[in-house]
Design a protein around this motif. Structure first.
Motif, PDB file in Angstrom:
ATOM      1  N   PRO A 263       0.837  -1.202   0.000  1.00  0.00           N
ATOM      2  CA  PRO A 263       0.000   0.000   0.000  1.00  0.00           C
ATOM      3  C   PRO A 263       0.877   1.259   0.000  1.00  0.00           C
ATOM      4  N   ASN A 264       0.448   2.281  -0.742  1.00  0.00           N
ATOM      5  CA  ASN A 264       1.123   3.577  -0.725  1.00  0.00           C
ATOM      6  C   ASN A 264       2.424   3.642  -1.522  1.00  0.00           C
ATOM      7  N   ALA A 265       2.771   2.573  -2.263  1.00  0.00           N
ATOM      8  CA  ALA A 265       4.026   2.579  -3.025  1.00  0.00           C
ATOM      9  C   ALA A 265       3.991   3.587  -4.172  1.00  0.00           C
ATOM     10  N   GLY A 266       2.762   3.956  -4.621  1.00  0.00           N
ATOM     11  CA  GLY A 266       2.642   4.918  -5.723  1.00  0.00           C
ATOM     12  C   GLY A 266       2.125   4.295  -7.013  1.00  0.00           C
ATOM     13  N   LYS A 267       1.479   3.134  -6.915  1.00  0.00           N
ATOM     14  CA  LYS A 267       0.974   2.429  -8.106  1.00  0.00           C
ATOM     15  C   LYS A 267      -0.048   3.268  -8.878  1.00  0.00           C
ATOM     16  N   SER A 268      -0.988   3.860  -8.153  1.00  0.00           N
ATOM     17  CA  SER A 268      -2.036   4.638  -8.825  1.00  0.00           C
ATOM     18  C   SER A 268      -1.466   5.928  -9.408  1.00  0.00           C
ATOM     19  N   THR A 269      -0.520   6.523  -8.693  1.00  0.00           N
ATOM     20  CA  THR A 269       0.155   7.721  -9.213  1.00  0.00           C
ATOM     21  C   THR A 269       0.869   7.384 -10.521  1.00  0.00           C
ATOM     22  N   LEU A 270       1.498   6.211 -10.563  1.00  0.00           N
ATOM     23  CA  LEU A 270       2.217   5.788 -11.783  1.00  0.00           C
ATOM     24  C   LEU A 270       1.242   5.539 -12.934  1.00  0.00           C
TER      25      LEU A 270
ATOM     26  N   PRO B  91      -2.921   4.933   3.148  1.00  0.00           N
ATOM     27  CA  PRO B  91      -2.770   3.631   2.478  1.00  0.00           C
ATOM     28  C   PRO B  91      -4.110   2.982   2.174  1.00  0.00           C
ATOM     29  N   GLN B  92      -4.078   1.967   1.330  1.00  0.00           N
ATOM     30  CA  GLN B  92      -5.268   1.186   0.975  1.00  0.00           C
ATOM     31  C   GLN B  92      -6.323   2.035   0.284  1.00  0.00           C
ATOM     32  N   SER B  93      -5.888   2.932  -0.595  1.00  0.00           N
ATOM     33  CA  SER B  93      -6.890   3.730  -1.309  1.00  0.00           C
ATOM     34  C   SER B  93      -7.498   2.942  -2.465  1.00  0.00           C
ATOM     35  N   THR B  94      -6.712   2.125  -3.139  1.00  0.00           N
ATOM     36  CA  THR B  94      -7.242   1.320  -4.252  1.00  0.00           C
ATOM     37  C   THR B  94      -7.832   0.023  -3.695  1.00  0.00           C
ATOM     38  N   ARG B  95      -9.065  -0.297  -4.103  1.00  0.00           N
ATOM     39  CA  ARG B  95      -9.708  -1.521  -3.615  1.00  0.00           C
ATOM     40  C   ARG B  95      -9.974  -2.533  -4.709  1.00  0.00           C
TER      41      ARG B  95
ATOM     42  N   LEU C 246      11.834   1.080  -8.333  1.00  0.00           N
ATOM     43  CA  LEU C 246      11.977   1.810  -7.072  1.00  0.00           C
ATOM     44  C   LEU C 246      11.426   3.217  -7.277  1.00  0.00           C
ATOM     45  N   ASN C 247      10.397   3.544  -6.502  1.00  0.00           N
ATOM     46  CA  ASN C 247       9.685   4.816  -6.691  1.00  0.00           C
ATOM     47  C   ASN C 247      10.052   5.822  -5.599  1.00  0.00           C
ATOM     48  N   LYS C 248       9.649   7.053  -5.829  1.00  0.00           N
ATOM     49  CA  LYS C 248       9.822   8.185  -4.897  1.00  0.00           C
ATOM     50  C   LYS C 248      11.291   8.582  -4.749  1.00  0.00           C
ATOM     51  N   VAL C 249      12.086   8.392  -5.823  1.00  0.00           N
ATOM     52  CA  VAL C 249      13.499   8.761  -5.718  1.00  0.00           C
ATOM     53  C   VAL C 249      13.691  10.274  -5.591  1.00  0.00           C
ATOM     54  N   ASP C 250      12.631  11.053  -5.870  1.00  0.00           N
ATOM     55  CA  ASP C 250      12.730  12.504  -5.651  1.00  0.00           C
ATOM     56  C   ASP C 250      13.000  12.826  -4.181  1.00  0.00           C
ATOM     57  N   GLN C 251      12.672  11.876  -3.294  1.00  0.00           N
ATOM     58  CA  GLN C 251      12.864  12.095  -1.858  1.00  0.00           C
ATOM     59  C   GLN C 251      14.221  11.592  -1.353  1.00  0.00           C
TER      60      GLN C 251
ATOM     61  N   ILE D 245      12.569   5.570 -10.348  1.00  0.00           N
ATOM     62  CA  ILE D 245      11.656   6.585 -10.889  1.00  0.00           C
ATOM     63  C   ILE D 245      11.081   7.473  -9.789  1.00  0.00           C
ATOM     64  N   SER D 246      10.460   8.556 -10.237  1.00  0.00           N
ATOM     65  CA  SER D 246       9.548   9.302  -9.392  1.00  0.00           C
ATOM     66  C   SER D 246       8.241   9.423 -10.168  1.00  0.00           C
ATOM     67  N   ALA D 247       7.228   8.694  -9.721  1.00  0.00           N
ATOM     68  CA  ALA D 247       5.922   8.802 -10.379  1.00  0.00           C
ATOM     69  C   ALA D 247       5.361  10.203 -10.193  1.00  0.00           C
ATOM     70  N   ALA D 248       5.775  10.877  -9.106  1.00  0.00           N
ATOM     71  CA  ALA D 248       5.256  12.210  -8.810  1.00  0.00           C
ATOM     72  C   ALA D 248       5.851  13.266  -9.743  1.00  0.00           C
ATOM     73  N   THR D 249       7.171  13.217  -9.982  1.00  0.00           N
ATOM     74  CA  THR D 249       7.794  14.270 -10.801  1.00  0.00           C
ATOM     75  C   THR D 249       7.969  13.856 -12.261  1.00  0.00           C
TER      76      THR D 249
HETATM   77  N1  GTP Z   1       7.390  12.096  -3.131  1.00  0.00           N
HETATM   78  C1  GTP Z   1       6.734  11.223  -3.864  1.00  0.00           C
HETATM   79  N2  GTP Z   1       5.492  10.854  -3.510  1.00  0.00           N
HETATM   80  C2  GTP Z   1       4.845   9.967  -4.291  1.00  0.00           C
HETATM   81  C3  GTP Z   1       5.418   9.428  -5.457  1.00  0.00           C
HETATM   82  N3  GTP Z   1       4.535   8.563  -6.007  1.00  0.00           N
HETATM   83  C4  GTP Z   1       3.450   8.567  -5.206  1.00  0.00           C
HETATM   84  N4  GTP Z   1       3.628   9.417  -4.165  1.00  0.00           N
HETATM   85  C5  GTP Z   1       2.686   9.703  -3.076  1.00  0.00           C
HETATM   86  O1  GTP Z   1       2.507   8.510  -2.318  1.00  0.00           O
HETATM   87  C6  GTP Z   1       1.170   8.441  -1.824  1.00  0.00           C
HETATM   88  C7  GTP Z   1       0.536   7.133  -2.265  1.00  0.00           C
HETATM   89  O2  GTP Z   1       0.367   7.145  -3.666  1.00  0.00           O
HETATM   90  P1  GTP Z   1      -0.681   6.190  -4.383  1.00  0.00           P
HETATM   91  O3  GTP Z   1      -0.459   6.316  -5.846  1.00  0.00           O
HETATM   92  O4  GTP Z   1      -2.048   6.419  -3.853  1.00  0.00           O
HETATM   93  O5  GTP Z   1      -0.131   4.776  -3.868  1.00  0.00           O
HETATM   94  P2  GTP Z   1      -0.722   3.323  -4.167  1.00  0.00           P
HETATM   95  O6  GTP Z   1       0.422   2.407  -4.314  1.00  0.00           O
HETATM   96  O7  GTP Z   1      -1.692   3.370  -5.298  1.00  0.00           O
HETATM   97  O8  GTP Z   1      -1.476   3.019  -2.792  1.00  0.00           O
HETATM   98  P3  GTP Z   1      -2.682   1.966  -2.505  1.00  0.00           P
HETATM   99  O9  GTP Z   1      -3.742   2.155  -3.528  1.00  0.00           O
HETATM  100  O10 GTP Z   1      -3.148   2.360  -1.140  1.00  0.00           O
HETATM  101  O11 GTP Z   1      -2.050   0.615  -2.519  1.00  0.00           O
HETATM  102  C8  GTP Z   1       0.444   9.664  -2.359  1.00  0.00           C
HETATM  103  O12 GTP Z   1       0.466  10.652  -1.374  1.00  0.00           O
HETATM  104  C9  GTP Z   1       1.293  10.056  -3.564  1.00  0.00           C
HETATM  105  O13 GTP Z   1       1.208  11.430  -3.859  1.00  0.00           O
HETATM  106  C10 GTP Z   1       6.743   9.862  -5.821  1.00  0.00           C
HETATM  107  O14 GTP Z   1       7.330   9.466  -6.827  1.00  0.00           O
HETATM  108  N5  GTP Z   1       7.328  10.757  -4.989  1.00  0.00           N
END
Ligand code: GTP
Ligand code: MG
Length: 294
Positions: A13-20, A36-40, A119-124, A143-147
């Motif tokens: 949960p929270n790894a950034g799958k939906s953001t990607l 966490p656990q936003s996607t069901r 490996l995600n969130k490398v911007d951090q 990667i950074s799915a966010a940036t």
């Molecule tokens: N800094 C940073 N934050 C990120 C990145 N990708 C995702 N996030 C943040 O991480 C949090 C979780 O992102 P989601 O995309 O909802 O994660 P998920 O894996 O779909 O989570 P579940 O659906 O709960 O399993 C959010 O607050 C995003 O904004 C990234 O590359 N960098």
């Protein structure tokens, strides 16, 4: 010759799958939350260029199931892994390390599809930390799915790994799922944004009516909660909270459908629905029986 295939995003949960998923499709399809656990359920996004069609499957975060909804979420991820031509195992590099997916997803056998570790969130991460990860995990994509950092290299790595095939869907489709699925999800996203602790987890959204051809587009949705106390919180004093949720959700729905929407929200108690297989089935979740397990 074109390429096409199913690419499943899995991870904790929270790894950034939906953001990607949203980043690759270029549209906010899947809901994203710091909680966490936003996607069901499985969320499908399609990305097509001249030569390759990627059918991207976003899945619920992998966790140890504690109740029937969790089992349905885990099952959705397991099925998407079974459907995959390529599994993208997404890891939050700020908090976790790559781990064995068979154990994490509680699979009876390793996936047949190849696994790409990302490996995600490398911007951090500090530059030194990135370099260390690159050395330790030379086959992983950083990667950074966010940036958007590293996304072009990731896409190239994914495209190389999907099979030669005709396209599976029309080239301009961005999903296989109906608008009403996304409407329900956007309402749930507004709930996750605006309410804290247990309440968002106790909410399930059901679309009761979707009146095609009406102007504005009339949508009636029921927000099911588990207890009277949650109903009071969701409605808020004088209806202020549910109005605010409706306003936020309506904006996102209007962006998706491209027309004005009248969103009519109702709150009802469906006692303990997360633990009740019959209630879950009614809400569209597939709860695995022993025989249906992969
Ligand atoms: N800094 C940073 N934050 C990120 C990145 N990708 C995702 N996030 C943040 O991480 C949090 C979780 O992102 P989601 O995309 O909802 O994660 P998920 O894996 O779909 O989570 P579940 O659906 O709960 O399993 C959010 O607050 C995003 O904004 C990234 O590359 N960098
Ligand atoms: Mg998600």
């Amino acid at each position: 010759m074109t390429r096409a295939g199913f690419v499943t995003f899995v991870g904790r949960p929270n790894a950034g799958k939906s953001t990607l998923l949203n980043r690759l499709v270029g549209t906010r399809l899947a809901i994203v939350s710091p909680k966490p656990q936003s996607t069901r359920e499985r969320v499908v996004g399609i990305l097509t260029d001249d030569t390759t069609q990627l059918v991207l499957l976003d899945t619920p975060g992998l966790l140890e199931p504690r109740y029937a909804l969790h089992k349905a979420m885990q099952y959705a991820a397991q099925q998407a892994i079974a459907d995959a031509d390529l599994v993208v195992h997404l890891v939050d590099a700020t908090s976790d390390r790559p781990e064995d997916l068979t154990a994490l997803a509680q699979l009876p056998a390793p996936p047949t599809a190849p696994i790409l570790v990302v490996l995600n969130k490398v911007d951090q991460l500090a530059p030194g930390r990135r370099e260390a990860l690159r050395e330790e995990f030379p086959d992983a994509e950083l990667i950074s799915a966010a940036t958007g950092e590293g996304i072009d290299a990731l896409l190239a790595a994914i495209r190389r790994r999907v099979p030669e095939s005709p396209f599976l869907y029309p080239a301009d489709d961005i999903s296989t799922q109906q608008t009403r699925f996304f409407v329900a999800e956007f309402i749930r996203e507004a709930v996750m944004d605006q309410l804290e602790e247990e309440v968002p987890y106790g909410v399930a959204v059901e679309i009761d009516e979707f009146r095609e051809g009406s102007t504005p587009l009339y949508i009636r949705a029921v927000l099911h909660v588990e207890r009277e106390s949650q109903k009071r919180i969701l409605i808020g004093s004088g209806g202020s909270r549910i109005r605010e949720i409706g306003r936020a959700a309506r904006e996102r729905i209007e962006t998706l459908v491209g027309e004005p929407v009248f969103l009519d929200l109702w709150v009802k108690v469906l006692a303990n629905w997360r633990r009740n297989p019959a209630a879950l089935a009614r809400l569209g979740f597939q709860v695995p029986t022993e025989e249906s397990r992969p």
